[in-house]
Design a protein around this motif. Sequence first.
Motif, PDB file in Angstrom:
ATOM      1  N   ARG A 169      41.710  11.334  86.367  1.00 42.83           N
ATOM      2  CA  ARG A 169      43.084  11.954  86.452  1.00 42.83           C
ATOM      3  C   ARG A 169      42.759  12.900  85.114  1.00 42.83           C
ATOM      4  O   ARG A 169      43.005  12.150  84.107  1.00 42.83           O
ATOM      5  CB  ARG A 169      44.133  11.322  86.915  1.00 42.83           C
ATOM      6  CG  ARG A 169      45.359  12.345  86.959  1.00 42.83           C
ATOM      7  CD  ARG A 169      46.690  11.823  87.420  1.00 42.83           C
ATOM      8  NE  ARG A 169      47.098  10.561  86.578  1.00 42.83           N
ATOM      9  CZ  ARG A 169      47.642  10.569  85.502  1.00 42.83           C
ATOM     10  NH1 ARG A 169      48.129  11.838  85.054  1.00 42.83           N
ATOM     11  NH2 ARG A 169      47.884   9.157  85.267  1.00 42.83           N
ATOM     12  N   LYS A 170      42.732  14.054  85.019  1.00 42.82           N
ATOM     13  CA  LYS A 170      42.760  14.889  84.252  1.00 42.82           C
ATOM     14  C   LYS A 170      44.105  14.869  83.158  1.00 42.82           C
ATOM     15  O   LYS A 170      45.115  15.042  83.957  1.00 42.82           O
ATOM     16  CB  LYS A 170      42.204  16.288  84.138  1.00 42.82           C
ATOM     17  CG  LYS A 170      42.077  17.143  83.053  1.00 42.82           C
ATOM     18  CD  LYS A 170      40.793  16.707  82.472  1.00 42.82           C
ATOM     19  CE  LYS A 170      40.628  17.485  81.102  1.00 42.82           C
ATOM     20  NZ  LYS A 170      41.397  17.316  80.072  1.00 42.82           N
TER      21      LYS A 170
ATOM     22  N   ASN B 205      36.634  12.128  90.401  1.00 40.33           N
ATOM     23  CA  ASN B 205      37.608  13.199  90.126  1.00 40.33           C
ATOM     24  C   ASN B 205      38.518  13.596  91.087  1.00 40.33           C
ATOM     25  O   ASN B 205      38.033  14.279  92.213  1.00 40.33           O
ATOM     26  CB  ASN B 205      36.406  14.209  89.396  1.00 40.33           C
ATOM     27  CG  ASN B 205      37.361  15.293  88.576  1.00 40.33           C
ATOM     28  OD1 ASN B 205      38.522  15.525  88.724  1.00 40.33           O
ATOM     29  ND2 ASN B 205      36.772  15.894  87.744  1.00 40.33           N
TER      30      ASN B 205
ATOM     31  N   SER C 183      40.584  15.854  91.060  1.00 41.01           N
ATOM     32  CA  SER C 183      40.727  17.378  91.161  1.00 41.01           C
ATOM     33  C   SER C 183      39.876  18.130  91.960  1.00 41.01           C
ATOM     34  O   SER C 183      39.947  19.198  92.590  1.00 41.01           O
ATOM     35  CB  SER C 183      40.816  18.054  89.763  1.00 41.01           C
ATOM     36  OG  SER C 183      39.250  17.963  89.338  1.00 41.01           O
ATOM     37  N   ASN C 184      38.461  17.306  92.404  1.00 38.96           N
ATOM     38  CA  ASN C 184      37.562  18.081  93.098  1.00 38.96           C
ATOM     39  C   ASN C 184      36.849  17.107  93.968  1.00 38.96           C
ATOM     40  O   ASN C 184      35.829  17.225  94.999  1.00 38.96           O
ATOM     41  CB  ASN C 184      36.677  18.686  92.382  1.00 38.96           C
ATOM     42  CG  ASN C 184      35.864  17.901  91.264  1.00 38.96           C
ATOM     43  OD1 ASN C 184      35.954  16.796  91.516  1.00 38.96           O
ATOM     44  ND2 ASN C 184      35.169  18.577  90.420  1.00 38.96           N
TER      45      ASN C 184
END
Length: 276
Positions: A26-27, A56, A58-59
């Motif tokens: 997680r960013k 990831n 997010s994507n």
Amino acid sequence: MQKVCVYAFTEPNHGSDASSLNTTARKVPGGWILNGQKRWPANSSFADVFVILACNISNNQINGFIVNGGAPGLKISKIENKMSLRVVQNCDILLVDVFVPDEDRLPGANSFQDQVMALSVARVMVAWISIGRRGRASASHAYICRYLGERRQFGAPLAAFQLNQEKLVRMLGNIQAMWLLGWRLCKLHDSGGTMTAGQASLGKTYYKRWNRTHGSQSRHGRRWLWANGIVTDFHVGKAFCDMESICTYEGSYDVNALIVAREITGISSVRPASRL
């Protein structure tokens, strides 16, 4: 300075289905937070650096991250009671809110496809473990030749019996075929990276068959030593047990066979949109 590095891919619930990882990245400002579990990475108990593959969020792509040994939230536990490859310390890895700075995310590792060639090279390396000069097949053949020449039954060395001589010839033929297949894969890899995932899996698949099935090096060696074949003092018994691990890691026989078949037919039997 030399450091011990670990490549952590497999998870408790995802082995063959390696593209469906549960470990997440997680960013956050300045880096990433990793959470999840890994299982089986060798020598993790004393590793200095871990390469962790995570999804990831997010994507939904597989990314690689560098984690230093002893990082906060990184917990390592050795897998006990192994029957094979006992010299290797395989471990479970638990990641709980492990922070990885932006500069420690692997460049270019943006999807599972980016990991395919690394997996393919690893499969060739595992294949060589089972055949090389000090690998399972070649070492077993050399030891068996010496044992049959020294061990006497019915007034003659075991090497004098025709059945044993024929098996030695069959073993040597298999070993030479394995050497040639391994050499060819290395030449393909060195010539501009033309080795395909299917070719690497073909090598892993048939090394496994030659080393483990009824006419194999390790099985013949185990039979020739009879009672001595189950004692770890005799090297063939060790090779026989270790082949159980070598046949499994970096993809089982069945999974590698399906990868080869997909390359032959153009059709994936794992799932229509397989990323393997």
